[in-house]
Design a protein around this motif. Structure first.
Motif, PDB file in Angstrom:
ATOM      1  N   LEU A 173      34.115  23.055  22.859  1.00 51.73           N
ATOM      2  CA  LEU A 173      34.837  23.695  23.962  1.00 51.73           C
ATOM      3  C   LEU A 173      33.754  24.889  24.445  1.00 51.73           C
ATOM      4  N   ARG A 174      32.959  25.190  23.526  1.00 51.06           N
ATOM      5  CA  ARG A 174      32.043  26.464  23.732  1.00 51.06           C
ATOM      6  C   ARG A 174      31.141  25.568  24.748  1.00 51.06           C
ATOM      7  N   SER A 175      30.459  24.476  24.091  1.00 51.33           N
ATOM      8  CA  SER A 175      29.274  23.728  24.957  1.00 51.33           C
ATOM      9  C   SER A 175      29.799  23.447  26.321  1.00 51.33           C
ATOM     10  N   TRP A 176      31.055  22.954  26.406  1.00 52.70           N
ATOM     11  CA  TRP A 176      31.320  22.626  27.774  1.00 52.70           C
ATOM     12  C   TRP A 176      31.811  23.908  28.378  1.00 52.70           C
ATOM     13  N   ALA A 193      37.563  48.580  26.364  1.00 51.06           N
ATOM     14  CA  ALA A 193      38.372  47.531  26.374  1.00 51.06           C
ATOM     15  C   ALA A 193      37.532  46.076  26.763  1.00 51.06           C
ATOM     16  N   ARG A 194      37.148  46.650  28.164  1.00 48.48           N
ATOM     17  CA  ARG A 194      36.492  45.480  28.808  1.00 48.48           C
ATOM     18  C   ARG A 194      35.109  44.942  27.888  1.00 48.48           C
ATOM     19  N   GLN A 195      34.666  46.044  27.355  1.00 49.12           N
ATOM     20  CA  GLN A 195      33.258  45.400  26.374  1.00 49.12           C
ATOM     21  C   GLN A 195      33.609  44.641  25.374  1.00 49.12           C
ATOM     22  N   GLN A 196      34.647  45.171  24.708  1.00 44.66           N
ATOM     23  CA  GLN A 196      35.563  44.274  23.692  1.00 44.66           C
ATOM     24  C   GLN A 196      35.468  42.746  23.937  1.00 44.66           C
ATOM     25  N   LEU A 197      36.375  42.483  25.117  1.00 37.53           N
ATOM     26  CA  LEU A 197      36.556  41.199  25.788  1.00 37.53           C
ATOM     27  C   LEU A 197      35.456  40.437  25.978  1.00 37.53           C
ATOM     28  N   VAL A 198      34.602  41.110  26.794  1.00 28.12           N
ATOM     29  CA  VAL A 198      33.174  40.463  26.976  1.00 28.12           C
ATOM     30  C   VAL A 198      32.185  39.971  25.804  1.00 28.12           C
ATOM     31  N   SER A 199      32.337  40.871  24.947  1.00 32.77           N
ATOM     32  CA  SER A 199      31.699  40.362  23.705  1.00 32.77           C
ATOM     33  C   SER A 199      32.187  39.260  23.128  1.00 32.77           C
ATOM     34  N   THR A 200      33.597  39.228  22.995  1.00 28.23           N
ATOM     35  CA  THR A 200      34.499  38.046  22.233  1.00 28.23           C
ATOM     36  C   THR A 200      34.170  36.996  23.107  1.00 28.23           C
ATOM     37  N   LEU A 201      34.456  37.009  24.314  1.00 28.52           N
ATOM     38  CA  LEU A 201      34.546  35.768  25.106  1.00 28.52           C
ATOM     39  C   LEU A 201      33.072  35.166  25.242  1.00 28.52           C
ATOM     40  N   ALA A 202      31.922  35.863  25.029  1.00 28.36           N
ATOM     41  CA  ALA A 202      30.493  35.322  25.128  1.00 28.36           C
ATOM     42  C   ALA A 202      30.365  34.277  24.031  1.00 28.36           C
ATOM     43  N   LYS A 203      31.262  34.719  22.749  1.00 30.75           N
ATOM     44  CA  LYS A 203      31.083  33.787  21.648  1.00 30.75           C
ATOM     45  C   LYS A 203      31.893  32.667  21.747  1.00 30.75           C
ATOM     46  N   LEU A 204      32.541  32.384  22.823  1.00 29.18           N
ATOM     47  CA  LEU A 204      33.345  31.001  23.284  1.00 29.18           C
ATOM     48  C   LEU A 204      32.670  30.571  24.493  1.00 29.18           C
ATOM     49  N   VAL A 301      43.955  31.942  22.276  1.00 28.99           N
ATOM     50  CA  VAL A 301      44.551  31.793  23.303  1.00 28.99           C
ATOM     51  C   VAL A 301      43.777  31.429  24.641  1.00 28.99           C
ATOM     52  N   VAL A 302      42.739  31.831  24.480  1.00 30.62           N
ATOM     53  CA  VAL A 302      41.547  31.463  25.708  1.00 30.62           C
ATOM     54  C   VAL A 302      40.956  30.038  25.465  1.00 30.62           C
ATOM     55  N   GLN A 303      40.874  29.668  24.148  1.00 32.73           N
ATOM     56  CA  GLN A 303      40.581  28.331  23.932  1.00 32.73           C
ATOM     57  C   GLN A 303      41.472  27.359  24.259  1.00 32.73           C
ATOM     58  N   ARG A 304      42.807  27.559  24.205  1.00 36.39           N
ATOM     59  CA  ARG A 304      43.820  26.564  24.597  1.00 36.39           C
ATOM     60  C   ARG A 304      44.002  26.604  25.866  1.00 36.39           C
ATOM     61  N   ALA A 305      43.844  27.683  26.663  1.00 33.57           N
ATOM     62  CA  ALA A 305      43.755  27.479  28.263  1.00 33.57           C
ATOM     63  C   ALA A 305      42.680  26.885  28.540  1.00 33.57           C
ATOM     64  N   LEU A 306      41.611  26.855  27.830  1.00 31.22           N
ATOM     65  CA  LEU A 306      40.288  26.161  28.239  1.00 31.22           C
ATOM     66  C   LEU A 306      40.546  24.668  28.123  1.00 31.22           C
ATOM     67  N   GLN A 307      41.384  24.355  27.182  1.00 36.09           N
ATOM     68  CA  GLN A 307      41.454  22.869  26.975  1.00 36.09           C
ATOM     69  C   GLN A 307      42.234  22.393  27.981  1.00 36.09           C
ATOM     70  N   VAL A 308      43.177  23.122  28.696  1.00 33.48           N
ATOM     71  CA  VAL A 308      44.159  22.687  29.627  1.00 33.48           C
ATOM     72  C   VAL A 308      43.280  22.734  31.098  1.00 33.48           C
ATOM     73  N   PHE A 309      42.414  23.680  30.890  1.00 29.55           N
ATOM     74  CA  PHE A 309      41.529  23.709  32.103  1.00 29.55           C
ATOM     75  C   PHE A 309      40.579  22.497  32.274  1.00 29.55           C
ATOM     76  N   ARG A 310      39.964  22.186  31.002  1.00 27.77           N
ATOM     77  CA  ARG A 310      39.049  21.052  31.191  1.00 27.77           C
ATOM     78  C   ARG A 310      39.763  19.928  31.440  1.00 27.77           C
ATOM     79  N   ALA A 311      40.945  19.611  30.579  1.00 27.72           N
ATOM     80  CA  ALA A 311      41.552  18.340  31.001  1.00 27.72           C
ATOM     81  C   ALA A 311      42.065  18.123  32.850  1.00 27.72           C
ATOM     82  N   ALA A 312      42.137  19.270  33.332  1.00 26.51           N
ATOM     83  CA  ALA A 312      42.640  19.279  34.611  1.00 26.51           C
ATOM     84  C   ALA A 312      41.309  18.893  35.541  1.00 26.51           C
ATOM     85  N   ARG A 313      40.176  19.130  35.240  1.00 32.08           N
ATOM     86  CA  ARG A 313      39.157  19.297  36.077  1.00 32.08           C
ATOM     87  C   ARG A 313      38.698  17.469  36.542  1.00 32.08           C
TER      88      ARG A 313
END
Length: 313
Positions: A173-176, A193-204, A301-313
């Motif tokens: 999922l990260r590569s996609w 709070a924004r910096q926390q999320l930005v840092s974590t989401l970058a890892k995804l 949570v974000v990766q589950r949403a990412l799977q659904v998002f990828r399937a719909a593309r």
């Protein structure tokens, strides 16, 4: 002093009306500060504290109250000023809960609780710089009220961790996400709070757009939607509940009211808690509710949403 406080759950209905209640207090001078009553358990006189070896300079010690133990933070010292603890000034203890942990804040005089509309709560001026400890400002009875960014205060004392456990990460999922330049919109008035999320989401492999409050966030969403389907610009939105001008609940309601935005996946990411809060999240139409700040849960949570998002593309 604890008679000032009522049940937190009895106040949660105010959030859905774009309102909040602030506990007003002072530190060592005449300036009035505030924190949201939602975060406050009670206000008491400072009890005897136990010393902590190698403590942070802003931590006074540990309090033991009604069978619970928690650290006490000298809020004035945490803001880089002369400590209140050990001075001759009158002090009180605000016992609060942030991100599922309890802490005490040593303050001076506690004033009162006021009920305000989020529309009169303004972000700090840009000139205040990135290192300030304020999340918002307002005026009351001719006084300037400074609302403290408690998340930033706590992050300075206990550095936050944004790492995601290896077993949670999905490399495919990260590569996609990287290859497709997937982005999310983060709406939160706390820089920390924004910096926390930005840092974590970058890892995804997920990039971020940011807004400081619901008004900014809604304007940005409408601007993106005017250029094409919103999902061409962002995969989802992560919003805080408490924000100046427009809170996260009102933001969600407004998004659901705009046809071009109504199907956007929305995650409420907040340090508020309680059954009523979850019910309110469901009522306004959020897809997910997350307590701050748990990197593995955010990633899941974000990766589950990412799977659904990828399937719909």
């Amino acid at each position: 002093m604890s008679k000032l406080m009522k049940s937190v759950d009895s106040r949660t209905k105010l959030v859905g009306e774009n309102r909040l209640e602030l506990l007003l207090f002072k530190l060592g001078g005449q300036q009035t500060f505030a924190i949201n009553v939602f975060k406050v358990r009670e206000v008491v006189a400072l009890p005897r504290l136990s010393a902590i070896p190698n403590r942070h300079p802003a931590v006074c010690g540990v309090a033991h109250l009604r069978g619970a133990s928690f650290s006490v933070i000298d809020l004035q010292a945490a803001l880089g000023r002369s400590p209140l603890y050990g001075s001759n000034k009158a002090t009180n203890l605000i016992i609060s809960e942030y991100n599922s942990s309890v802490q005490g804040f040593l303050v001076g005089e506690v004033d009162r609780i006021v009920n305000l509309n989020w529309e009169v709560i303004m972000p700090p001026p840009v000139s205040s710089g990135v290192n300030h400890f304020l999340t918002a400002l307002t005026q009351l009875d001719g006084r300037l009220i400074q609302i403290i960014d408690v998340e930033k205060v706590l992050a300075e004392i206990v550095p936050y961790n944004t790492d995601v456990s290896p077993e949670v990460l999905n490399d495919d999922l990260r590569s996609w996400a990287v290859a497709n330049e997937i982005k999310v919109l983060i709406v939160d008035d706390s820089t920390t709070a924004r910096q926390q999320l930005v840092s974590t989401l970058a890892k995804l492999g997920v990039g971020c757009m940011q807004a400081r409050n619901g008004t900014e966030g809604l304007a940005l969403l409408k601007q993106m939607a005017s250029r094409g389907p919103i999902t061409d610009a962002i995969m989802l939105m992560i919003t805080d509940a408490e924000m100046p001008e427009m809170d996260g609940y009102r933001l969600t309601h407004e998004v659901r009211s705009v046809p071009e935005l109504s199907e956007l996946h929305i995650i409420m990411h907040t340090s508020l808690s309680g059954a009523f809060n979850q019910a309110l999240v469901d009522k306004v139409g959020c897809n997910e509710f997350l307590s701050k700040f748990r990197p593995d849960e955010v990633a899941g949570v974000v990766q589950r949403a990412l799977q659904v998002f990828r399937a719909a593309r």
